[in-house]
Write a protein that holds these residues in place. Structure first.
Motif, PDB file in Angstrom:
ATOM      1  N   ASN A 139       0.713  -1.286  -0.139  1.00 14.46           N
ATOM      2  CA  ASN A 139      -0.358   0.153   0.058  1.00 14.46           C
ATOM      3  C   ASN A 139       0.750   1.522  -0.068  1.00 14.46           C
ATOM      4  O   ASN A 139       1.954   1.360   1.297  1.00 14.46           O
ATOM      5  CB  ASN A 139      -0.894  -0.022   1.408  1.00 14.46           C
ATOM      6  N   LEU A 141       0.332   4.556   0.855  1.00 16.50           N
ATOM      7  CA  LEU A 141      -0.296   5.051   1.888  1.00 16.50           C
ATOM      8  C   LEU A 141       0.764   4.561   3.037  1.00 16.50           C
ATOM      9  O   LEU A 141       0.000   4.923   3.802  1.00 16.50           O
ATOM     10  CB  LEU A 141      -1.351   5.785   1.374  1.00 16.50           C
ATOM     11  N   CYS A 142       0.512   3.502   2.965  1.00 16.98           N
ATOM     12  CA  CYS A 142       1.056   2.450   4.443  1.00 16.98           C
ATOM     13  C   CYS A 142       2.901   3.263   4.247  1.00 16.98           C
ATOM     14  O   CYS A 142       3.123   2.276   4.476  1.00 16.98           O
ATOM     15  CB  CYS A 142       1.189   1.486   4.684  1.00 16.98           C
ATOM     16  N   GLN A 149      -2.364   2.042   9.731  1.00 15.96           N
ATOM     17  CA  GLN A 149      -4.022   2.938   9.208  1.00 15.96           C
ATOM     18  C   GLN A 149      -5.299   2.017   8.792  1.00 15.96           C
ATOM     19  O   GLN A 149      -5.959   2.646   8.684  1.00 15.96           O
ATOM     20  CB  GLN A 149      -2.854   4.591   9.004  1.00 15.96           C
ATOM     21  N   SER A 150      -4.802   0.766   8.317  1.00 14.46           N
ATOM     22  CA  SER A 150      -5.230   0.706   6.655  1.00 14.46           C
ATOM     23  C   SER A 150      -6.555   0.079   7.093  1.00 14.46           C
ATOM     24  O   SER A 150      -6.595  -0.413   8.362  1.00 14.46           O
ATOM     25  CB  SER A 150      -5.089  -0.064   6.033  1.00 14.46           C
ATOM     26  N   GLU A 151      -7.396   0.756   7.007  1.00 13.10           N
ATOM     27  CA  GLU A 151      -9.009   0.023   7.062  1.00 13.10           C
ATOM     28  C   GLU A 151      -9.443  -1.577   6.311  1.00 13.10           C
ATOM     29  O   GLU A 151      -9.801  -1.884   7.664  1.00 13.10           O
ATOM     30  CB  GLU A 151      -9.982   1.529   6.675  1.00 13.10           C
ATOM     31  N   LEU A 152      -9.429  -0.932   5.550  1.00  9.89           N
ATOM     32  CA  LEU A 152      -8.642  -2.428   5.103  1.00  9.89           C
ATOM     33  C   LEU A 152      -8.066  -3.538   5.290  1.00  9.89           C
ATOM     34  O   LEU A 152      -8.371  -5.193   5.204  1.00  9.89           O
ATOM     35  CB  LEU A 152      -8.525  -1.997   3.164  1.00  9.89           C
TER      36      LEU A 152
ATOM     37  N   THR B 105      -4.500  -2.575  -3.321  1.00  9.48           N
ATOM     38  CA  THR B 105      -3.995  -2.110  -1.440  1.00  9.48           C
ATOM     39  C   THR B 105      -4.315  -1.496  -0.759  1.00  9.48           C
ATOM     40  O   THR B 105      -4.001  -1.559   0.318  1.00  9.48           O
ATOM     41  CB  THR B 105      -2.815  -2.201  -1.662  1.00  9.48           C
ATOM     42  N   MET B 106      -5.118  -0.147  -1.572  1.00 10.29           N
ATOM     43  CA  MET B 106      -5.597   0.732  -0.501  1.00 10.29           C
ATOM     44  C   MET B 106      -6.857   0.637   0.814  1.00 10.29           C
ATOM     45  O   MET B 106      -6.319   1.585   1.483  1.00 10.29           O
ATOM     46  CB  MET B 106      -5.369   1.916  -1.413  1.00 10.29           C
ATOM     47  N   GLY B 107      -7.541   0.929  -0.452  1.00  5.23           N
ATOM     48  CA  GLY B 107      -8.807   0.149   0.281  1.00  5.23           C
ATOM     49  C   GLY B 107      -9.999  -0.194   0.183  1.00  5.23           C
ATOM     50  O   GLY B 107      -9.822  -0.197  -1.433  1.00  5.23           O
ATOM     51  N   SER B 108     -10.691   0.263   0.463  1.00  7.78           N
ATOM     52  CA  SER B 108     -12.370  -0.675   0.198  1.00  7.78           C
ATOM     53  C   SER B 108     -13.353   0.872   0.434  1.00  7.78           C
ATOM     54  O   SER B 108     -13.527   0.279   2.383  1.00  7.78           O
ATOM     55  CB  SER B 108     -12.707  -1.489   0.108  1.00  7.78           C
ATOM     56  N   GLN B 111     -11.518   5.204   2.983  1.00 11.13           N
ATOM     57  CA  GLN B 111     -10.408   5.568   3.725  1.00 11.13           C
ATOM     58  C   GLN B 111      -9.171   5.960   2.487  1.00 11.13           C
ATOM     59  O   GLN B 111      -8.803   5.269   1.389  1.00 11.13           O
ATOM     60  CB  GLN B 111      -9.811   4.905   4.354  1.00 11.13           C
ATOM     61  N   TYR B 112      -8.606   7.076   2.269  1.00 10.82           N
ATOM     62  CA  TYR B 112      -7.714   7.415   1.537  1.00 10.82           C
ATOM     63  C   TYR B 112      -8.136   7.534   0.116  1.00 10.82           C
ATOM     64  O   TYR B 112      -7.040   7.657  -0.702  1.00 10.82           O
ATOM     65  CB  TYR B 112      -5.890   6.173   1.491  1.00 10.82           C
TER      66      TYR B 112
END
Lengths: 172, 159
Positions: A139, A141-142, A149-152, B105-108, B111-112
């Motif tokens: 990621n 952004l991590c 911090q990633s919610e995913l 990979t960033m999210g679903s 967020q971001y």
């Protein structure tokens, strides 16, 4: 439920083992999970069933856990009467079992479960490779070396642990 | 076939490098970063546009070119096809990818989501460059509503 107080039971619970039938009635579950990096930074902590807290602030708890693991690892390798293969794997008390998995890069996955849970190295490895590497390392952004911090990541980890065969939603 | 993760890591670093704090004196810096990344993508797209088409299907119409982008280019870059292609039949096309690998990979969800657009700059340029080699001039923009899905809008330019 079987009663052992001198009365003859009128029926018995069929279990695989005749030795400890009460073990089948213990719900197996996962209590909590820690993820550390090579420098001792606690990257992630999740809790599912924890009836008793440590009584110290979370930051201190993470340091205590990391420090203890560090000491146990070096103790185990020093005192081993044979050549070390995988090193420290787990310890257990009368109430819970702590499972440990460390990668060559120093990432440590620590999971506390009920006593009935056997070796789960493959589960901890999956948490590392399919969740941490895929969703945190990859990621953009991590940033590495910081709490995730990633919610995913959090939600996928939660679903994965809840889907494990030894996870019971009923608190143990 | 190279591991897709090699390009992903390289792309991550390109974005990080171009958006590094000291290159950001106000919005002027951000625009420059976007156009640099888009330019990189454009030149890569131009080259891929030459190299990729193995069978010489003459790309006669706009729609053939767009299909090439959605199938061949996307498969080569991201190991998947585009999930949706819509058009108003007047030179505007919307390409929809529901699981864009650079955003996966960033999210679903949400967020971001503010950071997500900069990870699309290179790909916008890529699409524009590939179309250019095939003989079409275009303007490509991108938008993200919910990770990891994104849309690329291609507006064909009449020269």
């Amino acid at each position: 439920m079987l009663c052992w107080c001198g009365l003859r039971p009128s029926w018995t619970l069929e279990t695989g083992s005749s030795l400890s039938p009460s073990l089948a009635a213990i719900p197996m579950t996962v209590h909590n999970l820690y993820l550390f990096d090579r420098n001792g930074v606690c990257l992630h902590y999740s809790e599912w069933h924890r009836k008793k807290q440590a009584g110290i602030p979370k930051e201190e708890e993470y340091k205590l856990m990391y420090g203890m693991l560090f000491s146990i690892r070096s103790f185990v390798s020093k005192m081993s009467p044979l050549d070390m293969k995988d090193g420290f794997l787990s310890f257990q008390t009368s109430r819970y079992k702590l499972h440990y998995y460390e990668t060559p890069t120093g990432i440590k996955v620590v999971m506390n479960t009920d006593l009935g849970v056997g070796p789960i190295r493959d589960v901890l490895h999956h948490i590392y490779s399919a969740l941490y590497v895929e969703l945190v390392v990859k990621n953009p952004l991590c940033p590495m070396g910081q709490t995730v911090q990633s919610e995913l990541f959090r939600s996928r980890l939660d679903s994965y642990v809840r889907s494990l065969p030894f996870f019971s939603a009923r608190a143990g | 076939m190279a591991d897709a993760v090699l390009f992903e890591f390289l792309h991550t670093e390109m974005v990080a490098e171009l958006w590094a704090p000291d290159a950001d004196p106000g919005s002027g810096g951000k625009k420059k970063s976007w156009s640099v990344l888009e330019g990189l993508g454009f030149r890569v797209g131009q080259a891929l546009g030459e190299r990729l088409p193995r069978e010489t299907l003459a790309v006669r119409e706009e729609l053939d070119a767009l299909k090439f982008l959605c199938k061949d280019l996307w498969a080569a870059m991201f190991q998947k096809h585009m999930d949706g292609l819509r058009t108003n039949h007047q030179g505007t096309y919307v390409l929809q990818d529901n699981n864009f690998p650079l955003l996966l990979t960033m999210g679903s969800g949400s967020q971001y989501i503010e950071e997500a657009p900069k990870f699309l700059a290179f790909t916008c340029g890529l699409l524009c460059g590939a179309l250019h080699t095939l003989g079409f001039r275009s303007l490509v923009t991108a938008s993200v509503t919910a990770l990891p899905a994104c849309k690329f809008q291609v507006v064909m330019q009449k020269s």
